[in-house]
Design a protein around this motif. Structure first.
Motif, PDB file in Angstrom:
ATOM      1  N   TRP A  53     -14.365  -2.555  11.703  1.00 22.54           N
ATOM      2  CA  TRP A  53     -13.180  -3.002  10.960  1.00 22.54           C
ATOM      3  C   TRP A  53     -11.892  -2.531  11.605  1.00 22.54           C
ATOM      4  N   GLU A  57      -2.740   2.084   4.211  1.00 25.03           N
ATOM      5  CA  GLU A  57      -3.301   1.140   5.161  1.00 25.03           C
ATOM      6  C   GLU A  57      -4.303   0.261   4.437  1.00 25.03           C
ATOM      7  N   VAL A  58      -4.578  -0.864   5.055  1.00 29.48           N
ATOM      8  CA  VAL A  58      -5.510  -1.805   4.451  1.00 29.48           C
ATOM      9  C   VAL A  58      -6.447  -2.338   5.531  1.00 29.48           C
ATOM     10  N   CYS A  59      -7.707  -2.489   5.158  1.00 30.74           N
ATOM     11  CA  CYS A  59      -8.710  -3.007   6.073  1.00 30.74           C
ATOM     12  C   CYS A  59      -8.617  -4.528   6.117  1.00 30.74           C
ATOM     13  N   GLU A 108     -10.338  -6.431   3.498  1.00 30.05           N
ATOM     14  CA  GLU A 108      -9.707  -6.603   2.191  1.00 30.05           C
ATOM     15  C   GLU A 108      -8.695  -7.743   2.206  1.00 30.05           C
ATOM     16  N   CYS A 121      -2.079  -1.215  13.999  1.00 29.26           N
ATOM     17  CA  CYS A 121      -3.467  -1.207  13.543  1.00 29.26           C
ATOM     18  C   CYS A 121      -4.297  -0.229  14.356  1.00 29.26           C
ATOM     19  N   ARG A 141       0.825  -1.212   0.000  1.00 30.32           N
ATOM     20  CA  ARG A 141       0.000   0.000   0.000  1.00 30.32           C
ATOM     21  C   ARG A 141       0.856   1.257   0.000  1.00 30.32           C
ATOM     22  N   ARG A 178     -11.709   0.892  13.604  1.00 28.61           N
ATOM     23  CA  ARG A 178     -12.642   1.945  13.194  1.00 28.61           C
ATOM     24  C   ARG A 178     -14.003   1.287  12.994  1.00 28.61           C
ATOM     25  N   TYR A 234      -7.896  -1.545  10.633  1.00 26.34           N
ATOM     26  CA  TYR A 234      -7.023  -1.139   9.532  1.00 26.34           C
ATOM     27  C   TYR A 234      -5.574  -1.331   9.959  1.00 26.34           C
ATOM     28  N   TYR A 235      -4.761  -1.857   9.043  1.00 29.42           N
ATOM     29  CA  TYR A 235      -3.361  -2.192   9.317  1.00 29.42           C
ATOM     30  C   TYR A 235      -2.437  -1.394   8.408  1.00 29.42           C
ATOM     31  N   TRP A 236      -1.246  -1.098   8.925  1.00 28.11           N
ATOM     32  CA  TRP A 236      -0.202  -0.437   8.154  1.00 28.11           C
ATOM     33  C   TRP A 236       1.147  -0.901   8.661  1.00 28.11           C
TER      34      TRP A 236
END
Length: 124
Positions: free
Chosen positions: A97, A59-61, A64, A91, A54, A94, A99-101
């Protein structure tokens, strides 16, 4: 699979000099082994790749990530937890969900450790 917890390693770049710079002491080797252990599973390696791809600040949920695997959502969450405990990702929840980065500089530190200087005149 081992049920032992992985500790987050320090974000200090001095943790692990390059592989060719000097031999690792016991503490450095133990810290670095935790990171490589977390990456030593194909599912976690794919998850890390999906999150890191990304880009910086991306970040990605988890919503996904889960469909990319033939695994249950709790299993994916477990793998993500191990990556977090190893200090590779972070993470934020929210609503329903998460979200990660990738944590800043983590990939650079690993790359720097694995990079060995090229001998003068070596083709690259």
């Amino acid at each position: 699979m081992s049920k032992q917890e992985l500790e987050v390693i320090g974000q200090d770049a001095a943790c692990c000099p390059g592989l060719a710079a000097a031999p690792l002491d016991e503490a450095q080797a133990a810290d670095l082994a935790k990171v490589f252990k977390a990456l030593g599973d194909p599912v976690r390696l794919r998850l890390m790749s999906m999150i890191a791809s990304r880009g910086e600040g991306g970040e990605v949920c988890v919503c996904e990530l889960t469909p990319a695997f033939d695994l249950s959502q709790p299993t994916i969450s477990h793998h993500l937890k191990l990556l977090r405990q190893a200090g590779l990702i972070d993470c934020e929840r929210r609503g329903t969900w998460v979200y990660y980065w990738v944590l800043p500089d983590v990939l650079g530190r690993l790359a720097g450790f694995l990079t060995t200087p090229q001998p003068a005149g070596a083709a690259g």
